[in-house]
Structures are given as structure tokens and as C-alpha cells.
Scaffold this motif. Structure first.
Motif, PDB file in Angstrom:
ATOM      1  N   LEU A 204      70.809  81.949  99.180  1.00 51.06           N
ATOM      2  CA  LEU A 204      69.666  82.758  99.064  1.00 51.06           C
ATOM      3  C   LEU A 204      69.955  84.075  98.815  1.00 51.06           C
ATOM      4  O   LEU A 204      69.279  85.348  98.018  1.00 51.06           O
ATOM      5  CB  LEU A 204      68.565  82.827 100.186  1.00 51.06           C
ATOM      6  N   ALA A 205      70.808  84.947 100.134  1.00 51.96           N
ATOM      7  CA  ALA A 205      70.832  85.993 100.060  1.00 51.96           C
ATOM      8  C   ALA A 205      72.064  87.038  98.893  1.00 51.96           C
ATOM      9  O   ALA A 205      71.653  87.841  98.573  1.00 51.96           O
ATOM     10  CB  ALA A 205      71.708  86.617 100.992  1.00 51.96           C
ATOM     11  N   ASP A 206      72.816  86.505  98.309  1.00 57.82           N
ATOM     12  CA  ASP A 206      73.405  86.116  97.032  1.00 57.82           C
ATOM     13  C   ASP A 206      72.579  86.934  96.173  1.00 57.82           C
ATOM     14  O   ASP A 206      72.684  87.845  95.280  1.00 57.82           O
ATOM     15  CB  ASP A 206      74.609  85.511  96.330  1.00 57.82           C
ATOM     16  N   GLU A 207      71.618  86.006  95.707  1.00 51.91           N
ATOM     17  CA  GLU A 207      70.345  86.637  94.974  1.00 51.91           C
ATOM     18  C   GLU A 207      69.653  87.214  94.908  1.00 51.91           C
ATOM     19  O   GLU A 207      69.484  87.998  93.791  1.00 51.91           O
ATOM     20  CB  GLU A 207      69.693  84.581  94.423  1.00 51.91           C
ATOM     21  N   LEU A 208      69.233  87.395  96.326  1.00 50.98           N
ATOM     22  CA  LEU A 208      68.185  88.886  96.461  1.00 50.98           C
ATOM     23  C   LEU A 208      69.578  89.972  95.992  1.00 50.98           C
ATOM     24  O   LEU A 208      68.768  91.037  96.084  1.00 50.98           O
ATOM     25  CB  LEU A 208      68.168  88.036  97.907  1.00 50.98           C
ATOM     26  N   VAL A 209      70.684  89.891  96.386  1.00 51.32           N
ATOM     27  CA  VAL A 209      71.146  91.213  96.293  1.00 51.32           C
ATOM     28  C   VAL A 209      71.524  91.734  94.668  1.00 51.32           C
ATOM     29  O   VAL A 209      71.058  92.520  94.549  1.00 51.32           O
ATOM     30  CB  VAL A 209      72.353  91.363  97.130  1.00 51.32           C
ATOM     31  N   VAL A 210      71.544  90.578  94.245  1.00 50.69           N
ATOM     32  CA  VAL A 210      72.190  90.343  93.051  1.00 50.69           C
ATOM     33  C   VAL A 210      70.218  91.316  92.688  1.00 50.69           C
ATOM     34  O   VAL A 210      70.611  91.882  91.215  1.00 50.69           O
ATOM     35  CB  VAL A 210      71.763  89.127  91.966  1.00 50.69           C
TER      36      VAL A 210
END
Length: 256
Positions: A204-210
Motif C-alpha cells: 500500500l505504501a508503494d502505491e501511495l508514493v507512486v
């Protein structure tokens, strides 16, 4: 004053969308769900759809790679045997030589599903597919998927321990001292929690950052972060499978 700021933000957003069409993709917020209503129950349709796509792609790839097995592997067969050998080594390291072969299918299934699911979220532009509501994303982007995988792992190491030691398996809760019973019980509850939230949080954090970077600088800056997300997605699959094997190995080892 608040209304003026809201109108100004809306007009700025509309102007930005008119200038940059990529913003139409990035404005879909992470966490929106596409639901199927069945009676009084709601199912996360996007999780089921993407999970079926992941499973279908793995099954089709496996059938294509192993439909014509040869003594000397070439092409896709060589790749599948490499993956199988990697999983065997992982299981052997974590569980031990005596029992590891029994758990290769389970650990292999866990690793491949999480790996392909994570990469599906990192590589495929799911948000280009328009839905009536919600969005498509990696199956592991949903806490329900990661909790289900963690509970399967918990059931597996309980099964492994009871199968080998019988009811004597539960002696581990009072080992090496009786007063450690609450701590040992709490440890078994914390294992699935840590497994599920670690995987869910990282994806989830990866998708939020992207998503934030695409909204702010949509051209070239997000690409290194997306490549990093591909790498971390693979690492998370490895971590999940390794911990699952370690928990199973811990449940069947002999304590003296």
C-alpha cells in the motif's frame, strides 16, 4: 473563506487536468473498492478479479512451460525448474532436511502467488481500466488477502507441530517456564498480525508514493520509484515465504 479555497482548489485541479491528461489516472485514490453485492453481503470484487487473473496467468504459464518436459530443460521449463529449485532450497533451509519436501508445495504456492500479485500491482496499469466505482489493484493491496494468507500460514504451522508431536506440541507454551504461558500465546497471535500487516503496509505504501509522485511530477520522476517498487515487491514475497517456512520449522523442531 473555506468555500473560496475549495473553489480555488477545484478550479486549479480542473486546469491541471486539462493541461496534463495523466492526472486523470493519478486522481483515483488508493483504497477505493469495487464491491459486488450478494444479498446482504458485500464482496471486494476487485480483489477477486485480480486474484483470478493472477492465478490464471500462473496456471497458463506453468502449463505452457511444462507441457512438453525434456530431460535437459530449455526455455520456460528451465525457468520453472530454477524457481522450483529455489523454493526447495528455501524450504530446506527453514524447515530442515527431514520434513522440507512435504512443505515445498505450500511454500511455493505462497511465494509465487504473493510474488506475481505484488508485481501485478507494480507493473500493470490497473487504473486505466475504468469501473463504475472503485479501482483495480494488486490482490495484496487489500488487507483481507494478506490476512487470509497469514491465517493459512498459522494453520499450517499448527498442523505441522500437532502432526509431529501430537498434543505434546502445546508443551511449548510452558517452555522453559510456566510463567511464560501468556507471552508464548501472545506470540502465536502476533505472528499472523505481523505477516499480514507487513505485506499489506509495504504494498500500500508503494502505491501511495507512486500515486503522489504521479500527481505532482507525472513524467519521469516516478519511474525510479516504480522500479524500486518492483524490487521491494519481490523482496516482500521472499520475506513472507521465508517467515512462513521459519514458523513451520520452529513448530516441528525438538526442544530439549
Amino acid at each position: 473563506m473555506i468555500e473560496q479555497i475549495f473553489i480555488l482548489n477545484n478550479s486549479t485541479s480542473e486546469n491541471f487536468k486539462a493541461i496534463c491528461p495523466v492526472f486523470d489516472i493519478s486522481e483515483v485514490s488508493v483504497g477505493q473498492h469495487f464491491y459486488w453485492q450478494i444479498g446482504d453481503y458485500q464482496l471486494h470484487g476487485q480483489v477477486l478479479i485480480t486474484s483470478w487473473l493472477v492465478l490464471g496467468s500462473v496456471i497458463i504459464f506453468t502449463l505452457l512451460a511444462n507441457s512438453n518436459l525434456k530431460p535437459l530443460p530449455v526455455g520456460l521449463q528451465n525457468f520453472t525448474e530454477l524457481v522450483t529449485e529455489f523454493i526447495r532450497d528455501l524450504a530446506k533451509t527453514q524447515i530442515g532436511e527431514e520434513e522440507y519436501l512435504k512443505w515445498v508445495p505450500f511454500l511455493g504456492t505462497i511465494f509465487i502467488f504473493v510474488f506475481v500479485s505484488n508485481w501485478a500491482g507494480a507493473l500493470l496499469p490497473w487504473r486505466l481500466i475504468e469501473l463504475p466505482s472503485g479501482e483495480l489493484a494488486a490482490p495484496t493491496n487489500d488487507i483481507n488477502t494478506t490476512v487470509a494468507l497469514a491465517l493459512l500460514t498459522s494453520i499450517s504451522y499448527f498442523y505441522a507441530g500437532i502432526r509431529k508431536k501430537g498434543l505434546g506440541y502445546f508443551k511449548r507454551y510452558i517452555s522453559p517456564a510456566v510463567f511464560l504461558l501468556p507471552i508464548n500465546v501472545l506470540e502465536d497471535f502476533s505472528k499472523p498480525l505481523s505477516l499480514s500487516f507487513r505485506l499489506f503496509g509495504n504494498i500500500l505504501a508503494d502505491e501511495l508514493v507512486v500515486g503522489v509522485l504521479v500527481a505532482l511530477v507525472p513524467l519521469f520522476v516516478p519511474i525510479p520509484v516504480m522500479l524500486l517498487g518492483v524490487f521491494t515487491s519481490a523482496i516482500q514475497a521472499l520475506v513472507f515465504a521465508t517467515l512462513a517456512g521459519a514458523y513451520i520449522g520452529e513448530s516441528i523442531e525438538d526442544h530439549h
